[in-house]
Structures are given as structure tokens and as C-alpha cells.
Design an enzyme around this catalytic site. Structure first.
Site, PDB file in Angstrom:
ATOM      1  N   ASP A  85     -56.892 -81.978  -3.647  1.00  0.00           N
ATOM      2  CA  ASP A  85     -57.012 -81.983  -2.185  1.00  0.00           C
ATOM      3  C   ASP A  85     -57.974 -83.107  -1.808  1.00  0.00           C
ATOM      4  O   ASP A  85     -59.139 -83.077  -2.192  1.00  0.00           O
ATOM      5  CB  ASP A  85     -57.552 -80.619  -1.725  1.00  0.00           C
ATOM      6  CG  ASP A  85     -57.546 -80.467  -0.212  1.00  0.00           C
ATOM      7  OD1 ASP A  85     -57.455 -81.481   0.508  1.00  0.00           O
ATOM      8  OD2 ASP A  85     -57.665 -79.311   0.254  1.00  0.00           O
ATOM      9  N   ASP A  96     -55.693 -85.336   5.866  1.00  0.00           N
ATOM     10  CA  ASP A  96     -56.116 -84.318   4.893  1.00  0.00           C
ATOM     11  C   ASP A  96     -54.848 -83.851   4.187  1.00  0.00           C
ATOM     12  O   ASP A  96     -53.912 -83.396   4.851  1.00  0.00           O
ATOM     13  CB  ASP A  96     -56.796 -83.182   5.690  1.00  0.00           C
ATOM     14  CG  ASP A  96     -57.319 -82.044   4.832  1.00  0.00           C
ATOM     15  OD1 ASP A  96     -57.209 -82.111   3.598  1.00  0.00           O
ATOM     16  OD2 ASP A  96     -57.829 -81.066   5.436  1.00  0.00           O
ATOM     17  N   HIS A 158     -56.041 -76.205  10.138  1.00  0.00           N
ATOM     18  CA  HIS A 158     -57.094 -76.467  11.128  1.00  0.00           C
ATOM     19  C   HIS A 158     -56.807 -77.715  11.941  1.00  0.00           C
ATOM     20  O   HIS A 158     -56.132 -78.636  11.488  1.00  0.00           O
ATOM     21  CB  HIS A 158     -58.435 -76.648  10.402  1.00  0.00           C
ATOM     22  CG  HIS A 158     -58.368 -77.596   9.240  1.00  0.00           C
ATOM     23  ND1 HIS A 158     -58.737 -78.902   9.325  1.00  0.00           N
ATOM     24  CD2 HIS A 158     -57.913 -77.427   7.958  1.00  0.00           C
ATOM     25  CE1 HIS A 158     -58.544 -79.495   8.151  1.00  0.00           C
ATOM     26  NE2 HIS A 158     -58.030 -78.624   7.296  1.00  0.00           N
ATOM     27  N   HIS A 166     -62.969 -79.783  10.559  1.00  0.00           N
ATOM     28  CA  HIS A 166     -62.511 -78.488  11.080  1.00  0.00           C
ATOM     29  C   HIS A 166     -62.962 -78.367  12.528  1.00  0.00           C
ATOM     30  O   HIS A 166     -64.129 -78.139  12.806  1.00  0.00           O
ATOM     31  CB  HIS A 166     -63.070 -77.338  10.244  1.00  0.00           C
ATOM     32  CG  HIS A 166     -62.542 -77.343   8.850  1.00  0.00           C
ATOM     33  ND1 HIS A 166     -63.286 -77.755   7.773  1.00  0.00           N
ATOM     34  CD2 HIS A 166     -61.329 -77.017   8.343  1.00  0.00           C
ATOM     35  CE1 HIS A 166     -62.546 -77.684   6.672  1.00  0.00           C
ATOM     36  NE2 HIS A 166     -61.363 -77.233   6.978  1.00  0.00           N
ATOM     37  N   GLU A 190     -51.940 -75.977   5.752  1.00  0.00           N
ATOM     38  CA  GLU A 190     -52.198 -75.830   4.317  1.00  0.00           C
ATOM     39  C   GLU A 190     -52.014 -74.412   3.789  1.00  0.00           C
ATOM     40  O   GLU A 190     -52.973 -73.658   3.683  1.00  0.00           O
ATOM     41  CB  GLU A 190     -53.583 -76.362   3.952  1.00  0.00           C
ATOM     42  CG  GLU A 190     -54.738 -75.867   4.777  1.00  0.00           C
ATOM     43  CD  GLU A 190     -56.054 -76.503   4.310  1.00  0.00           C
ATOM     44  OE1 GLU A 190     -56.303 -76.568   3.100  1.00  0.00           O
ATOM     45  OE2 GLU A 190     -56.838 -76.919   5.168  1.00  0.00           O
ATOM     46  N   GLU A 282     -50.587 -79.273   1.315  1.00  0.00           N
ATOM     47  CA  GLU A 282     -51.163 -79.592   2.631  1.00  0.00           C
ATOM     48  C   GLU A 282     -50.710 -80.957   3.115  1.00  0.00           C
ATOM     49  O   GLU A 282     -50.624 -81.905   2.337  1.00  0.00           O
ATOM     50  CB  GLU A 282     -52.697 -79.575   2.540  1.00  0.00           C
ATOM     51  CG  GLU A 282     -53.392 -79.941   3.852  1.00  0.00           C
ATOM     52  CD  GLU A 282     -54.906 -79.817   3.782  1.00  0.00           C
ATOM     53  OE1 GLU A 282     -55.472 -79.926   2.680  1.00  0.00           O
ATOM     54  OE2 GLU A 282     -55.525 -79.614   4.854  1.00  0.00           O
TER      55      GLU A 282
HETATM   56 MN    MN Z   1     -57.448 -80.456   2.355  1.00  0.00          MN
HETATM   57 MN    MN Z   2     -57.567 -79.000   5.233  1.00  0.00          MN
END
Ligand code: MN
Ligand code: MN
Length: 296
Positions: A85, A96, A158, A166, A190, A282
Site C-alpha cells: 500500500d 493512494d 476515505h 483522511h 479500499e 485500493e
Molecule cells: Mn492505502
Molecule cells: Mn487509503
């Protein structure tokens, strides 16, 4: 929120870098490669492509769902079900993204990975249809349960804003009663799938931090490091490994002081409660007149 053309351009640029890093790193992930080396490869490639890491690369194995980043002297190696990630930012505008790999040729791992990937696809399809957050969560849950696995209910997608990983909305990975749909803006979706009961608890400290207060600290080394953090990472997460690289191991004691002084928050590792394996997928989406998956 309304995004300017310039901001959208940065969002797409961050996404493009993330996507390029992802396809470049995938064939290099092999069982036994050091996690430290893997994290540094990813982060160096982000810099090479003129982005910056939006947070420390998370390399979480098996029952650790998230928030494992290698320490400066880490000797763990890639194994089991590994989640990669990572994030890229361009002037604070973030992509992200995460994917999972099976490093033990295990059919259950492969199914778990397929389940979170399919769940991500179905969630994005719902977003494209302007479905409610409740329906997005339901699509994730139903997809994962169709594989006889469970979604992790206390990990969510998010919203993201400038220098904020976030922000605002959370996107649940289970059916819920939220009637609103995604507004215009930037979001990470995600899903996590597990063979366990579908919850995480907060485990050991991760060495991943975020600045919460830049109030003064007495120790001059800690002050210097705090200034660097405020300038370089601003309100994005960073890790002890990055600071050791810049300032040496004296930064470890400084980080402890900054945490005790209330300047920093340290994130815990997130571990599945029944210590069962977890997969994650994600992507980042830009919701505008249409939905653009920026990090694919
Ligand atoms: Mn992530
Ligand atoms: Mn994330």
C-alpha cells in the site's frame, strides 16, 4: 468540494505516477526480498518520477492488515500474503493505491486477493452509477461474502484533500444506511477481505507518525527534526526510517520526545482480531462529472 483545473491536473499526475510505480514494482516482488529494500525501491521510484511519497510504504504480511512499514534496520522479508500500500503526492494532491500478492502459492491466498480486487471493482462500478454510500458498502460486502470471506468492518475508504490523507467522508466496506452518494472530490476505496472474523485491533507501534501540534519542544535536536517534519511532510504521515536516513539514529530519541511532548501521533499496526490472513485492494477515484480511477 470544487477542485480547480490545476488541482485536478496534480491529482491526475499523482495517479499516473502511482500507476507507473505499481506496474514497475509488481514483477520485482518475490518471496524473500527484504521489505526494507522493497519499500525503498518504491519510494525512490516515486521521487524519480517527480512525485513524493504521500505516506510511508505499507508492507503488511498475513494477519497484519495495515500500517507495517519497515524500520531503518528491518530484517523482515517478503512472504505469505503481502499487501503493498503506497501513496504519491504532487503538491499535496494524493493517489493512494494498494494491491496484494501471494508469495506461497496458496490457493486460499489467491481467492482472498481475488475477493478484495473484485470488491474494489464492484464498489467503483457503484460509484460510477452514483449509488449511495450504503449501496457501495453493500456491493463490497456481498462480493467478499460470495467468496465465503468477510470484509473488515472497521477499515474504510476515505476522502482526501490537499495534504490530508483522511479527510471528510468515510466509505464503509459493509452495507449501511448512508443515503448520500459521493460528492465531487477525491476518494480512496479500499476493501479488505479476510478468512477471519472481519475486525482489526490496534497492535504494536508502527514507526509511522503524523504531526498533530508544532508547539515548542526544548531539546534542540527534537526542535530541528520537528521543523523538518513541518516543512517536508506537513500534515502527511511519515516514518522513523525516513528520519534516520536524514538525521541518523539520534532521530529515534527525538521522535520519542516529540511523541511524549504531544507534537506527534504514532499509528499502531492494525492486526486482524482472529490472526487470520487479510487481503487488500485500493484505488483512488476523482469524482467529477464522471468518475476517473486515477491510480489504475
Ligand atoms: Mn492505502
Ligand atoms: Mn487509503
Amino acid at each position: 468540494m470544487t477542485l480547480t483545473p490545476k488541482q485536478k491536473e496534480k491529482i491526475l499526475q499523482a495517479g499516473k505516477i502511482a500507476s507507473e510505480v505499481k506496474s514497475w514494482i509488481k514483477p520485482q516482488i518475490k518471496k524473500g526480498i527484504s521489505l526494507l529494500e522493497l519499500a525503498e525501491k518504491i519510494e525512490n521510484k516515486i521521487f524519480e518520477l517527480k512525485g513524493k511519497p504521500a505516506f510511508p510504504t505499507n508492507l503488511s504480511i498475513n494477519e497484519i492488515a495495515a500500517h507495517y512499514t519497515p524500520y531503518y534496520n528491518d530484517d523482515l522479508v517478503a512472504q505469505g500474503l503481502l499487501k503493498i500500500d503506497f501513496g504519491v503526492h504532487v503538491d499535496g494532491w494524493i493517489a493512494d493505491t494498494a494491491f496484494s500478492v501471494d508469495l506461497e502459492n496458496n490457493s486460499e491466498n489467491k481467492k482472498l486477493i481475488e475477493a478484495s480486487e473484485k470488491a474494489l471493482k464492484s464498489a467503483i462500478k457503484e460509484a460510477e452509477r452514483k449509488s449511495s454510500l450504503g449501496e457501495i458498502g453493500k456491493a463490497v460486502q456481498e462480493t467478499i461474502e460470495s467468496y465465503k470471506f468477510s470484509p473488515i468492518i472497521n477499515l474504510t475508504g476515505h476522502e482526501m484533500e490537499e495534504y490530508e490523507l483522511h479527510a471528510g467522508l468515510t466509505i464503509l466496506n459493509i452495507a449501511n444506511t448512508k443515503k448520500e452518494s459521493l460528492h465531487k472530490g477525491l476518494f480512496a476505496i479500499e476493501p479488505f477481505a479476510t478468512t477471519g472474523s472481519g475486525k482489526i485491533y490496534e497492535g504494536k507501534p508502527s514507526g509511522i507518525y503524523i504531526l498533530i501540534d508544532s508547539k515548542n519542544v526544548r531539546n534542540p535536536t527534537a526542535r530541528e527534526i520537528l521543523d523538518f517534519i513541518s516543512e517536508e511532510y506537513q500534515t502527511l504521515p511519515f516514518c522513523s526510517r525516513w528520519l534516520v536516513k536524514k538525521f541518523g539514529t539520534k532521530s529515534l530519541f527525538a521522535l520519542k520526545q516529540l511523541e511524549d511532548n504531544g507534537n506527534l501521533h504514532q499509528y499502531p499496526q492494525l492486526v486482524e482480531v482472529s490472526h487470520s490472513k487479510v487481503s487488500q485492494a485500493e484505488n483512488t477515484i476523482l469524482v467529477d462529472d464522471r468518475v476517473i480511477v486515477t491510480s489504475e
